[in-house]
Write a protein that holds these residues in place. Structure first.
Motif, PDB file in Angstrom:
ATOM      1  N   GLU A  58      30.643 -31.287  -4.348  1.00  0.00           N
ATOM      2  CA  GLU A  58      30.554 -33.198  -3.326  1.00  0.00           C
ATOM      3  C   GLU A  58      31.359 -32.371  -2.041  1.00  0.00           C
ATOM      4  N   ALA A  82      29.152 -31.146   0.336  1.00  0.00           N
ATOM      5  CA  ALA A  82      27.649 -32.211   0.501  1.00  0.00           C
ATOM      6  C   ALA A  82      29.036 -33.469   1.891  1.00  0.00           C
ATOM      7  N   VAL A 113      23.042 -35.692  -1.047  1.00  0.00           N
ATOM      8  CA  VAL A 113      22.784 -33.987  -1.127  1.00  0.00           C
ATOM      9  C   VAL A 113      23.308 -33.514  -2.326  1.00  0.00           C
ATOM     10  N   ARG A 114      24.873 -33.599  -2.234  1.00  0.00           N
ATOM     11  CA  ARG A 114      24.875 -33.642  -3.881  1.00  0.00           C
ATOM     12  C   ARG A 114      24.661 -33.402  -5.286  1.00  0.00           C
TER      13      ARG A 114
END
Length: 291
Positions: free
Chosen positions: A93, A96, A85-86
């Protein structure tokens, strides 16, 4: 009852001996890893991985597999999802981490609510130290030994990565790989601590010892010694106090470690709040005397 009897009485029960062994292993392992987590700033990552293993444990129960296996799979899955996702979106971060660990943790809670079980699966959340079986103990010993061995053998590489990833890359290391290995060890450590205090309190064991040691020394090598000593001491005290007060064992273990941090925070010779205030007062007096 004298001191020797107070210390010996709990050890006459097999379940208390197992609880002490698992507590010490989990405390030492979490404390060593917490030194790097505090240094790198991965406290939230520790929280994420420790909570994300919940659905893995429940699914392992459903299919009849060892709890540790399910927890490991979902621990690694959480790390992979957070990184994915990051790296593939505009999200940072921390966002995420929040999305992945809350979603997986909620998935675990839903599974617990709909899974018929003769076992109280809520023990996964809150821990069940006094119910540790011989099989659980051997799982903790095996995973703990592997994780501890890797941490000790690669401690110099991990330390260099924590302090200066760019320099580590210049020396031929792969910072992304080092980070991935640390996150994998974090997942394995969470599995060990899960047996002791449950998924909710694991994050405390992964942060408090390293934070306490960080306030006591400026040398990372010393942190790697101080943190596990403090953690193991707090763990043993917590188990004994919970026995005599008939209180939550996992909760008392973390509470004992938390109280140790409070004492360090207040009375640390260099970084303690009281020592800092006294140093300011002495400095002002010396300046006043010099004027």
């Amino acid at each position: 009852m004298n001191l020797i009897e107070l210390l010996a009485e709990p050890l006459s029960y097999t379940f208390m001996v197992r609880a002490l062994v698992v507590t010490i292993i989990a405390a030492v392992l979490c404390a060593i890893l917490s030194c790097w987590l505090v240094l790198i700033g991965w406290s939230l990552m520790g929280d994420a991985v420790s909570h994300a293993v919940l659905p893995g444990v429940v699914l392992a129960y459903i299919v009849g597999a060892p709890f540790a296996l399910g927890a490991l799979v979902f621990g690694f899955l959480a790390v992979a999802l957070i990184g994915g996702v990051r790296d593939t979106s505009r999200l940072k971060e921390d966002a995420a981490i929040g999305i992945v660990f809350t979603t997986l943790f909620s998935f675990g809670l839903v599974l617990i609510s709909v899974t018929p079980s003769q076992v109280d699966l809520n023990h996964i959340i809150f821990g069940n130290l006094l119910g540790v079986s011989a099989t659980d103990l051997w799982q903790v010993l095996a995973i703990g030994a592997i994780t501890f061995g890797i941490l000790i053998l690669k401690r110099k590489d991990f330390t260099l990565y924590a302090f200066d990833p760019t320099h580590a890359h210049a020396l031929g290391m792969n910072p992304k790989l080092m980070g991935a290995v640390l996150l994998g060890l974090l997942a394995m450590t969470s599995v060990v601590a899960l047996q002791a205090v449950g998924v909710i309190l694991v994050v405390a064991m992964l942060i408090i010892p390293g934070a306490s040691a960080y306030l006591l020394t400026d040398r990372f090598g010393s942190m790697l010694v101080i943190a596990p000593v403090l953690a193991a001491f707090g763990g043993v005290v917590g188990v004994y106090v919970s026995y005599y007060l008939d209180a939550s064992t996992g909760g008392m273990v973390v509470l004992a470690q938390g109280l140790i941090f409070v004492l360090v925070y207040l009375f640390s010779p260099r970084q303690g709040l009281i020592a800092s205030r006294l140093a300011i007062v002495r400095r002002r007096k010396s300046l006043a005397a010099a004027a």
